[in-house]
Design a protein around this motif. Sequence first.
Motif, mmCIF file in Angstrom:
data_model
loop_
_atom_site.group_PDB
_atom_site.id
_atom_site.type_symbol
_atom_site.label_atom_id
_atom_site.label_comp_id
_atom_site.label_asym_id
_atom_site.label_seq_id
_atom_site.Cartn_x
_atom_site.Cartn_y
_atom_site.Cartn_z
ATOM 1 N N GLU A 9 0.835 -1.211 0.000
ATOM 2 C CA GLU A 9 0.000 0.000 0.000
ATOM 3 C C GLU A 9 0.871 1.263 0.000
ATOM 4 O OE1 GLU A 9 -3.587 -0.506 0.122
ATOM 5 O OE2 GLU A 9 -3.326 1.506 -0.735
ATOM 6 N N GLY A 10 0.614 2.155 -0.957
ATOM 7 C CA GLY A 10 1.315 3.446 -1.007
ATOM 8 C C GLY A 10 2.707 3.376 -1.610
ATOM 9 N N LYS A 11 3.171 2.182 -1.966
ATOM 10 C CA LYS A 11 4.545 2.084 -2.494
ATOM 11 C C LYS A 11 4.551 2.337 -4.010
ATOM 12 C CE LYS A 11 6.517 -0.967 1.021
ATOM 13 N NZ LYS A 11 7.269 -0.006 1.827
ATOM 14 N N VAL A 12 5.668 2.872 -4.482
ATOM 15 C CA VAL A 12 5.837 3.150 -5.912
ATOM 16 C C VAL A 12 6.957 2.242 -6.432
ATOM 17 C CG1 VAL A 12 6.458 4.897 -7.622
ATOM 18 C CG2 VAL A 12 5.085 5.540 -5.614
ATOM 19 N N ALA A 13 6.638 1.489 -7.490
ATOM 20 C CA ALA A 13 7.594 0.496 -8.006
ATOM 21 C C ALA A 13 7.831 0.677 -9.497
ATOM 22 C CB ALA A 13 7.057 -0.912 -7.751
ATOM 23 N N ILE A 14 9.071 0.432 -9.908
ATOM 24 C CA ILE A 14 9.390 0.317 -11.343
ATOM 25 C C ILE A 14 9.647 -1.156 -11.609
ATOM 26 C CG2 ILE A 14 11.112 0.803 -13.129
ATOM 27 C CD1 ILE A 14 11.729 3.448 -11.672
ATOM 28 N N ILE A 15 9.028 -1.697 -12.668
ATOM 29 C CA ILE A 15 9.322 -3.081 -13.059
ATOM 30 C C ILE A 15 9.826 -3.060 -14.504
ATOM 31 C CG2 ILE A 15 8.429 -5.426 -13.363
ATOM 32 C CD1 ILE A 15 6.308 -4.852 -11.268
ATOM 33 N N THR A 16 11.097 -3.383 -14.703
ATOM 34 C CA THR A 16 11.604 -3.418 -16.081
ATOM 35 C C THR A 16 11.183 -4.749 -16.707
ATOM 36 O OG1 THR A 16 13.776 -4.417 -15.637
ATOM 37 C CG2 THR A 16 13.613 -2.019 -15.371
ATOM 38 N N THR A 36 1.695 1.430 -6.845
ATOM 39 C CA THR A 36 1.627 2.072 -8.162
ATOM 40 C C THR A 36 2.824 1.530 -8.929
ATOM 41 O OG1 THR A 36 0.620 4.054 -7.262
ATOM 42 C CG2 THR A 36 1.810 4.301 -9.353
ATOM 43 N N VAL A 37 2.605 1.124 -10.198
ATOM 44 C CA VAL A 37 3.684 0.459 -10.931
ATOM 45 C C VAL A 37 3.998 1.172 -12.244
ATOM 46 C CG1 VAL A 37 4.371 -1.665 -12.123
ATOM 47 C CG2 VAL A 37 3.166 -1.815 -9.939
ATOM 48 N N ILE A 38 5.283 1.441 -12.445
ATOM 49 C CA ILE A 38 5.754 1.961 -13.730
ATOM 50 C C ILE A 38 6.321 0.770 -14.499
ATOM 51 C CG2 ILE A 38 7.535 3.371 -14.871
ATOM 52 C CD1 ILE A 38 5.622 4.416 -11.774
ATOM 53 N N ILE A 39 5.650 0.471 -15.608
ATOM 54 C CA ILE A 39 6.107 -0.619 -16.470
ATOM 55 C C ILE A 39 7.156 -0.032 -17.411
ATOM 56 C CG2 ILE A 39 5.387 -2.124 -18.375
ATOM 57 C CD1 ILE A 39 2.636 -2.279 -16.959
ATOM 58 N N ALA A 40 8.410 -0.413 -17.208
ATOM 59 C CA ALA A 40 9.508 0.131 -18.013
ATOM 60 C C ALA A 40 9.941 -0.949 -19.001
ATOM 61 C CB ALA A 40 10.663 0.527 -17.104
ATOM 62 N N HIS A 77 11.676 10.190 -13.965
ATOM 63 C CA HIS A 77 10.264 10.385 -14.333
ATOM 64 C C HIS A 77 9.354 9.861 -13.209
ATOM 65 C CE1 HIS A 77 6.537 9.958 -16.668
ATOM 66 N NE2 HIS A 77 6.454 8.753 -16.133
ATOM 67 N N THR A 78 9.726 8.718 -12.648
ATOM 68 C CA THR A 78 8.921 8.109 -11.576
ATOM 69 C C THR A 78 8.872 9.037 -10.360
ATOM 70 O OG1 THR A 78 9.529 5.927 -12.360
ATOM 71 C CG2 THR A 78 8.729 6.059 -10.085
ATOM 72 N N VAL A 79 10.037 9.557 -9.983
ATOM 73 C CA VAL A 79 10.092 10.433 -8.807
ATOM 74 C C VAL A 79 9.339 11.746 -9.100
ATOM 75 C CG1 VAL A 79 11.620 11.686 -7.238
ATOM 76 C CG2 VAL A 79 12.218 9.379 -7.971
ATOM 77 N N ALA A 80 9.486 12.257 -10.334
ATOM 78 C CA ALA A 80 8.797 13.513 -10.686
ATOM 79 C C ALA A 80 7.276 13.320 -10.638
ATOM 80 C CB ALA A 80 9.235 13.971 -12.075
ATOM 81 N N ARG A 84 8.370 9.579 -5.234
ATOM 82 C CA ARG A 84 9.269 8.648 -4.547
ATOM 83 C C ARG A 84 9.479 7.388 -5.386
ATOM 84 N NH1 ARG A 84 7.928 8.052 0.492
ATOM 85 N NH2 ARG A 84 8.553 5.890 0.726
ATOM 86 N N LEU A 85 10.448 6.582 -4.985
ATOM 87 C CA LEU A 85 10.637 5.248 -5.574
ATOM 88 C C LEU A 85 10.939 4.297 -4.421
ATOM 89 C CD1 LEU A 85 11.012 3.255 -7.962
ATOM 90 C CD2 LEU A 85 13.418 3.917 -8.009
ATOM 91 N N ASP A 86 10.059 3.322 -4.212
ATOM 92 C CA ASP A 86 10.238 2.382 -3.102
ATOM 93 C C ASP A 86 10.824 1.045 -3.552
ATOM 94 O OD1 ASP A 86 8.813 3.954 -0.935
ATOM 95 O OD2 ASP A 86 7.258 3.849 -2.473
ATOM 96 N N VAL A 87 10.420 0.629 -4.784
ATOM 97 C CA VAL A 87 10.844 -0.699 -5.252
ATOM 98 C C VAL A 87 11.352 -0.595 -6.688
ATOM 99 C CG1 VAL A 87 10.119 -3.094 -5.668
ATOM 100 C CG2 VAL A 87 8.998 -1.756 -3.862
ATOM 101 N N MET A 88 12.553 -1.112 -6.915
ATOM 102 C CA MET A 88 13.084 -1.205 -8.278
ATOM 103 C C MET A 88 13.251 -2.679 -8.591
ATOM 104 S SD MET A 88 14.332 0.681 -10.789
ATOM 105 C CE MET A 88 15.012 0.255 -12.367
ATOM 106 N N TYR A 89 12.505 -3.164 -9.581
ATOM 107 C CA TYR A 89 12.554 -4.582 -9.930
ATOM 108 C C TYR A 89 13.232 -4.697 -11.298
ATOM 109 C CZ TYR A 89 10.585 -9.385 -10.197
ATOM 110 O OH TYR A 89 10.398 -10.751 -10.281
ATOM 111 N N ASN A 90 14.515 -5.047 -11.278
ATOM 112 C CA ASN A 90 15.298 -5.188 -12.517
ATOM 113 C C ASN A 90 15.049 -6.577 -13.089
ATOM 114 O OD1 ASN A 90 16.822 -2.625 -12.267
ATOM 115 N ND2 ASN A 90 17.523 -3.611 -10.383
ATOM 116 N N ASN A 91 14.046 -6.657 -13.962
ATOM 117 C CA ASN A 91 13.570 -7.962 -14.415
ATOM 118 C C ASN A 91 13.805 -8.212 -15.906
ATOM 119 O OD1 ASN A 91 11.507 -10.318 -14.469
ATOM 120 N ND2 ASN A 91 10.619 -8.788 -15.849
#
Length: 267
Positions: A9-16, A36-40, A77-80, A84-91
């Motif tokens: 809850e409330g976390k911001v994640a990037i998933i490559t 919230t997920v940024i699909i990269a 872009h995610t932080v802007a 914030r950025l809580d989770v970076m998933y280098n996938n």
Amino acid sequence: MLRQLARLEGKVAIITGGASGLGKAAAQEFIREGATVIIADINSVAGLEAAQELGPKAQFFKCDVSDEQDVSNTVDHTVACHGRLDVMYNNAGIPGPLTESDISRLDLTEFDKVMSVNVRGTLAGIKHAARVMRQNGSGSILCTASISGLMGGLGTYPYSISKSTIIGIVKAAASELAQHGIRVNCISPFVIPTPLVTEQFSQIYYGAGAEAVSGIINSLGVLKGAKCETADVAQAAVFLASDDAKYVSGQNLVIDGGFSSFKHLNM
Ligand code: NAD
């Protein structure tokens, strides 16, 4: 009945590599758990489709992980947008052509291509995520390795080498970033019939279709009554991303039904 609290809850994640396969399944599970997920992803068509399918908490951002500037832009872009950025998933990852399984035919240009996505991309992801996570004094970085990084004969040379390198990178980064409250872990999945694997198996098995490939893969598993699915990996990723794993760092979580741990008849 008590409702179980969403773990992200409330976390911001990037998933490559979030447009397909394991990354898309993780995006779905992260959103279900409140993130919230940024699909990269390098594939804009699939990435936009995935974001639309997953709803308003998913956003697509075009990113080629082998290009450090793209990775840096994705993080900024995610932080802007989300503060914030809580989770970076280098996938994101690629296997390299099957000819790369024969050392006498090894093409080092292909080797470089695989390393630039799987290893360089992972390193860039850790570097730029750490740059912003350090300011918050917290964060969870995940990477996708593979059982091919633990055992021989389960992938092309560049792929196996890249995946065992990722396990090493995770330990090095976890050791350095612990002082900033940042955890770094990786997941090593078994074979799962995603587009990446189905395409390779259909080449090995002379044009076998998706259903036949799934059957072949399931016959490799050793855990009776179970098969490895994208959701199994996504659940592990949710755990490592969440505060449930607040004291877990530098680890490689192997999800293979025991395949790499003991001698069995399928080998
Ligand atoms: P997939 O092909 O379904 O998804 C990979 C995604 O990565 C795609 O959306 C693709 O567009 C994206 N991608 C490729 N190159 C990229 C780049 N340069 N920049 C950004 N995005 C890029 O494959 P998958 O099976 O879901 O694989 C995901 C990860 O899991 C990979 O790292 C793979 O090595 C690893 N893995 C897969 C399995 C398996 O059996 N499927 C097992 C172990 C590990």
